[in-house]
Design an enzyme around this catalytic site. Sequence first.
Site, PDB file in Angstrom:
ATOM      1  N   GLU A 177      22.298  71.831  44.496  1.00 38.38           N
ATOM      2  CA  GLU A 177      21.807  72.583  43.335  1.00 38.38           C
ATOM      3  C   GLU A 177      20.855  73.710  43.764  1.00 38.38           C
ATOM      4  O   GLU A 177      19.663  73.482  43.931  1.00 38.38           O
ATOM      5  CB  GLU A 177      21.074  71.642  42.365  1.00 38.38           C
ATOM      6  CG  GLU A 177      20.500  72.383  41.153  1.00 38.38           C
ATOM      7  CD  GLU A 177      19.695  71.490  40.207  1.00 38.38           C
ATOM      8  OE1 GLU A 177      19.257  72.001  39.173  1.00 38.38           O
ATOM      9  OE2 GLU A 177      19.512  70.288  40.510  1.00 38.38           O
ATOM     10  N   LYS A 219      26.053  72.196  41.719  1.00 40.63           N
ATOM     11  CA  LYS A 219      25.346  72.286  40.440  1.00 40.63           C
ATOM     12  C   LYS A 219      24.719  73.669  40.399  1.00 40.63           C
ATOM     13  O   LYS A 219      23.813  73.973  41.179  1.00 40.63           O
ATOM     14  CB  LYS A 219      24.283  71.186  40.299  1.00 40.63           C
ATOM     15  CG  LYS A 219      23.537  71.265  38.955  1.00 40.63           C
ATOM     16  CD  LYS A 219      22.741  70.006  38.642  1.00 40.63           C
ATOM     17  CE  LYS A 219      21.963  70.163  37.337  1.00 40.63           C
ATOM     18  NZ  LYS A 219      21.294  68.933  36.888  1.00 40.63           N
TER      19      LYS A 219
END
Length: 334
Positions: A177, A219
């Site tokens: 992420e 992500k």
Amino acid sequence: MSIEQLAETAQAMVAAGKGIIAIDESSSTCAKRFAGVGIDNTEENRRRYRELLLTTPKLSDYISGAILFDETIRQSTSDGVPFAKYMSQNGMIPGIKVDKGTHALAGCPGEVVTEGLDGLRDRLKEYYGLGARFAKWRAVINIGEDIPTGTCIEANAHALARYAALCQEQGLVPMVEPEVLMDGNHDIETCYDVTEATLRALFNALYEQNVLLEGTILKASMVIAGKDCPDQADVDEVAESTVMCLKSTVPSILPGVVFLSGGQTDEQSTAHLNAMNQLGNLPWPLSFSYGRAMQQAALKLWSQDLVGNFAKAQAIVYERAKENGLAALGKWEG
């Protein structure tokens, strides 16, 4: 876990019309959320709240998994079933946040790097034993005057790649992420450039650390203007810019991309995801991994009566999951 199993788990995480709920807030972040609605920040209240989310009836219709916090993966339902076991029995994949948060990046004022690689191998081994099958590590990229620097982007990409390699070694699917923050007054073009540079650096680093992309999930933050920018892009522009940026940087072999809501309203985050999926012709599934955008309304209602509103709050969680599940198919009607 074999290469095939890693790939299988990654594909299950982005199954059609399903996304991931992020309930990995630290106890201090949870304290802020609770304070905002007047709930005492006790361990039992945190456990009960996570139980509310995870035991929502039929949640697995639209939720493939949940990212848990260290405290949560060690907790159980009121009936004494460990949360990870409850999830597995109910068709959801347990995940775990493993980074140790952001710290100032030496020599780079205004920039941060995520720490937590020390001892990570042993922590991952323990989490696998506790039932986790994927993990999450968040890097933070700030946009401001003369930042981000290449140094910051490279340092965070390198840490994400080392974390991802360790995850796969221990049988966990890494969720990487790199969040480009919405804070600031930058326009959507600036966000595009920074996101593109960040994703390029990330996939280069993953390649260099021999990370298996078939067993990795991205992500991502959306390409969107800073929240103080007077010139906000409309839903279609955000969708088109985000998809274009991903297509130019993300290998098509990746099993899928899930988005963070990152300060967008509940409706914005769903509308943007829906618009992206309506563009069609995508090399990978685009889904969601929302935290606040999945929980905020339910938390507010639950806070008014912790016993009486439990099931009503769960109904809201289910509704939000359904809306985002439809958006992941481009079928949300608003």
